[in-house]
Design a protein around this motif. Structure first.
Motif, PDB file in Angstrom:
ATOM      1  N   LEU A 223       8.099   8.715   7.463  1.00 37.04           N
ATOM      2  CA  LEU A 223       6.842   8.512   8.175  1.00 37.04           C
ATOM      3  C   LEU A 223       5.676   8.777   7.233  1.00 37.04           C
ATOM      4  N   VAL A 224       4.490   8.330   7.639  1.00 35.97           N
ATOM      5  CA  VAL A 224       3.275   8.697   6.913  1.00 35.97           C
ATOM      6  C   VAL A 224       2.903  10.112   7.337  1.00 35.97           C
ATOM      7  N   GLY A 225       2.656  10.986   6.366  1.00 36.96           N
ATOM      8  CA  GLY A 225       2.383  12.383   6.642  1.00 36.96           C
ATOM      9  C   GLY A 225       0.979  12.635   7.130  1.00 36.96           C
ATOM     10  N   SER A 226       0.670  13.903   7.317  1.00 39.42           N
ATOM     11  CA  SER A 226      -0.646  14.319   7.795  1.00 39.42           C
ATOM     12  C   SER A 226      -1.740  13.898   6.817  1.00 39.42           C
ATOM     13  N   PRO A 227      -2.901  13.477   7.331  1.00 36.60           N
ATOM     14  CA  PRO A 227      -4.011  13.154   6.430  1.00 36.60           C
ATOM     15  C   PRO A 227      -4.731  14.392   5.917  1.00 36.60           C
ATOM     16  N   PHE A 228      -4.372  15.570   6.451  1.00 37.65           N
ATOM     17  CA  PHE A 228      -5.028  16.806   6.041  1.00 37.65           C
ATOM     18  C   PHE A 228      -4.196  17.506   4.971  1.00 37.65           C
ATOM     19  N   ARG A 229      -4.769  17.737   3.822  1.00 40.11           N
ATOM     20  CA  ARG A 229      -4.091  18.449   2.740  1.00 40.11           C
ATOM     21  C   ARG A 229      -4.690  19.855   2.668  1.00 40.11           C
ATOM     22  N   VAL A 230      -3.905  20.836   3.044  1.00 40.15           N
ATOM     23  CA  VAL A 230      -4.367  22.227   3.093  1.00 40.15           C
ATOM     24  C   VAL A 230      -3.749  22.986   1.924  1.00 40.15           C
ATOM     25  N   THR A 231      -4.575  23.580   1.079  1.00 36.31           N
ATOM     26  CA  THR A 231      -4.082  24.313  -0.078  1.00 36.31           C
ATOM     27  C   THR A 231      -3.168  25.459   0.368  1.00 36.31           C
ATOM     28  N   GLY A 232      -1.982  25.513  -0.217  1.00 37.74           N
ATOM     29  CA  GLY A 232      -1.047  26.579   0.077  1.00 37.74           C
ATOM     30  C   GLY A 232      -0.193  26.362   1.303  1.00 37.74           C
ATOM     31  N   TYR A 233      -0.312  25.180   1.935  1.00 35.19           N
ATOM     32  CA  TYR A 233       0.484  24.916   3.136  1.00 35.19           C
ATOM     33  C   TYR A 233       1.077  23.523   3.064  1.00 35.19           C
ATOM     34  N   GLU A 234       2.359  23.440   3.358  1.00 36.18           N
ATOM     35  CA  GLU A 234       3.058  22.155   3.404  1.00 36.18           C
ATOM     36  C   GLU A 234       3.771  22.051   4.746  1.00 36.18           C
ATOM     37  N   PRO A 235       3.396  21.091   5.586  1.00 37.88           N
ATOM     38  CA  PRO A 235       4.051  20.974   6.895  1.00 37.88           C
ATOM     39  C   PRO A 235       5.554  20.758   6.757  1.00 37.88           C
ATOM     40  N   SER A 236       6.290  21.221   7.746  1.00 38.07           N
ATOM     41  CA  SER A 236       7.744  21.059   7.718  1.00 38.07           C
ATOM     42  C   SER A 236       8.172  19.680   8.199  1.00 38.07           C
ATOM     43  N   TYR A 237       7.314  19.001   8.983  1.00 40.44           N
ATOM     44  CA  TYR A 237       7.595  17.656   9.488  1.00 40.44           C
ATOM     45  C   TYR A 237       8.971  17.587  10.164  1.00 40.44           C
TER      46      TYR A 237
ATOM     47  N   ALA B 117       0.828  -1.208   0.000  1.00 43.64           N
ATOM     48  CA  ALA B 117       0.000   0.000   0.000  1.00 43.64           C
ATOM     49  C   ALA B 117       0.861   1.257   0.000  1.00 43.64           C
ATOM     50  N   LEU B 118       1.948   1.257   0.784  1.00 48.61           N
ATOM     51  CA  LEU B 118       2.824   2.421   0.824  1.00 48.61           C
ATOM     52  C   LEU B 118       3.543   2.620  -0.506  1.00 48.61           C
ATOM     53  N   ALA B 119       3.883   1.515  -1.161  1.00 47.46           N
ATOM     54  CA  ALA B 119       4.515   1.622  -2.473  1.00 47.46           C
ATOM     55  C   ALA B 119       3.556   2.232  -3.492  1.00 47.46           C
ATOM     56  N   GLN B 120       2.255   2.013  -3.311  1.00 48.11           N
ATOM     57  CA  GLN B 120       1.248   2.569  -4.207  1.00 48.11           C
ATOM     58  C   GLN B 120       0.951   4.034  -3.898  1.00 48.11           C
ATOM     59  N   ALA B 121       1.384   4.522  -2.724  1.00 54.18           N
ATOM     60  CA  ALA B 121       1.066   5.893  -2.307  1.00 54.18           C
ATOM     61  C   ALA B 121       2.322   6.626  -1.862  1.00 54.18           C
ATOM     62  N   PRO B 122       3.296   6.820  -2.740  1.00 52.99           N
ATOM     63  CA  PRO B 122       4.546   7.462  -2.327  1.00 52.99           C
ATOM     64  C   PRO B 122       4.350   8.891  -1.843  1.00 52.99           C
ATOM     65  N   ASP B 123       3.287   9.554  -2.289  1.00 52.43           N
ATOM     66  CA  ASP B 123       3.039  10.931  -1.859  1.00 52.43           C
ATOM     67  C   ASP B 123       2.598  11.014  -0.402  1.00 52.43           C
ATOM     68  N   ALA B 124       2.240   9.871   0.204  1.00 52.09           N
ATOM     69  CA  ALA B 124       1.816   9.865   1.608  1.00 52.09           C
ATOM     70  C   ALA B 124       2.996   9.768   2.561  1.00 52.09           C
ATOM     71  N   VAL B 125       4.186   9.474   2.043  1.00 52.60           N
ATOM     72  CA  VAL B 125       5.370   9.280   2.878  1.00 52.60           C
ATOM     73  C   VAL B 125       6.193  10.556   2.889  1.00 52.60           C
ATOM     74  N   VAL B 126       6.591  10.982   4.100  1.00 52.89           N
ATOM     75  CA  VAL B 126       7.349  12.231   4.239  1.00 52.89           C
ATOM     76  C   VAL B 126       8.627  11.958   5.021  1.00 52.89           C
ATOM     77  N   ASP B 127       9.535  12.942   4.972  1.00 52.26           N
ATOM     78  CA  ASP B 127      10.756  12.879   5.752  1.00 52.26           C
ATOM     79  C   ASP B 127      10.606  13.776   6.975  1.00 52.26           C
ATOM     80  N   ALA B 128      10.848  13.222   8.159  1.00 53.42           N
ATOM     81  CA  ALA B 128      10.761  13.985   9.407  1.00 53.42           C
ATOM     82  C   ALA B 128      12.086  13.846  10.142  1.00 53.42           C
ATOM     83  N   GLY B 129      13.004  14.730   9.824  1.00 50.07           N
ATOM     84  CA  GLY B 129      14.298  14.690  10.480  1.00 50.07           C
ATOM     85  C   GLY B 129      15.086  13.432  10.192  1.00 50.07           C
ATOM     86  N   GLY B 130      14.990  12.926   8.972  1.00 51.34           N
ATOM     87  CA  GLY B 130      15.725  11.726   8.588  1.00 51.34           C
ATOM     88  C   GLY B 130      14.952  10.444   8.758  1.00 51.34           C
ATOM     89  N   LEU B 131      13.766  10.505   9.344  1.00 48.37           N
ATOM     90  CA  LEU B 131      12.911   9.328   9.483  1.00 48.37           C
ATOM     91  C   LEU B 131      11.774   9.412   8.463  1.00 48.37           C
TER      92      LEU B 131
END
Length: 350
Positions: free
Chosen positions: A321-335, A305-319
């Motif tokens: 992780l699965v990112g936020s489920p909330f997608r806010v237009t014009g904002y990208e979390p720093s994680y 499932a994660l391989a099918q959804a690469p946009d759901a995976v984020v980098d958080a200080g070198g780790l």
């Protein structure tokens, strides 16, 4: 981050909790831009003892202050933090919440506008009976509804009660913040899971019909369950007659044209669908049904499932992780990475 501050950038939240439900709630807020300060005991959140990856999955982007709340110095520092905060979310036993003075009544003298959320297993008035996720699932009817009809009750393969209660606690916190008033909010794992059994509970309470264990099948829609195929399993979810017509034409099944008839002849429908689906693989059926807009998906493992959804995976200080489920237009979390214990303040000694 890009696109400016997050929607909760002005929100300052304190967290006193451990393991999963409370930390998950505040991490969702941090992902949306809130400044979350994790108040940890001298030994730290228990989840630090599980693994770095486990701790990071619930605590990225937070600050950590180490306090011994049993000491006068720890209490004084807590009150300083309260004066500077908008909300406090506590995930402890009711007796500990009271003992450490983590209620609105106890903290009101330091910040009248503070929103206090108590996230417990059974409610603040219910005592300290253990309330781990799996225990609550068993006690609220979740396990009894899960599994094969002729098999034992089962538990979902993830912490559904803790995660659901975390979402509910975050929502309750924000609702009271939006009101502009301080106050006490209570959220319990028991209440959240009973709430999520909504239509099952309503039918029992109003019609006297108890839900049955159907092996993962939906109680009302037919066919709506997992089916074996020539290779793998397929989730099929037919909720109305249009879906059925498209699926039946592709699968070569005749009859059962209405939802009412399919529900009344459940066993016959399931048998016909099972026979038809055996002619192709789960992946094959998914590819065939997707263009027809029939709700269906091959059962995948989490790695798949994660391989099918690469946009759901984020980098958080070198780790990763699965990112936020909330997608806010014009904002990208720093994680940001999870904090080290006491990284932003250490006052655990008298």
């Amino acid at each position: 981050m890009t696109g400016g501050p997050g929607p909760l950038a002005a929100l300052r939240v304190l967290e006193v909790g451990h393991i999963l439900a409370g930390p998950y709630a505040t991490m969702l807020l941090a992902d949306l831009g809130a400044q979350v300060t994790k108040v940890e005991p001298p030994g730290g959140d228990l989840s630090r003892q599980v693994s770095d990856a486990y701790f990071a999955s619930l605590n990225r982007g937070k600050r950590s202050v180490r306090l011994d709340l049993t000491t006068p110095g720890g209490q004084d520092r807590l009150h300083d933090l309260v004066r500077e905060s908008d909300a406090l979310l506590v995930n402890l036993k009711p007796s500990a919440i009271h003992r450490f003075g983590l209620t609105y009544e106890a903290l009101k003298p330091y910040n009248e506008r503070l929103v206090c959320v108590a996230l417990t297993g059974w409610g603040m008035a219910a005592g300290d009976e253990p309330a781990f996720d799996y225990v609550v699932q068993a006690a609220t009817g979740i396990a009894a509804l899960t599994g094969a009809p002729d098999g034992p009750p089962l538990l979902p393969g993830y912490s559904s009660a803790d995660n659901s209660a975390g979402l509910a606690a975050a929502l309750g916190l924000l609702a009271q913040v939006v009101s502009g008033r301080g106050g006490q909010i209570e959220v319990s794992l028991r209440d959240v899971m009973l709430s999520q059994l909504n239509y099952h509970a309503s039918v029992w309470l109003n019609d006297g019909v108890a839900p049955r264990r159907l092996g993962g099948a939906h109680s009302y829609y037919v066919p709506a369950q997992l089916f074996p195929t020539a290779d793998g399993h397929l989730a099929l979810f037919i909720t109305h007659d249009g879906f059925w017509r498209a699926f039946a034409a592709e699968a070569g099944i005749e009859g059962f044209p209405t939802m009412t008839e399919r529900a009344a002849r459940r066993d016959e429908v399931i048998a016909a669908v099972t026979k038809a689906l055996a002619a192709d693989t789960a992946a094959g059926w998914e590819a065939r049904l997707r263009p027809l807009r029939v709700p269906a998906a091959a059962v995948r493992t989490l790695p798949e499932a994660l391989a099918q959804a690469p946009d759901a995976v984020v980098d958080a200080g070198g780790l990763r992780l699965v990112g936020s489920p909330f997608r806010v237009t014009g904002y990208e979390p720093s994680y940001g990475p999870p904090p080290s214990l006491g990284e932003h303040g250490d006052a655990d000694t008298p």
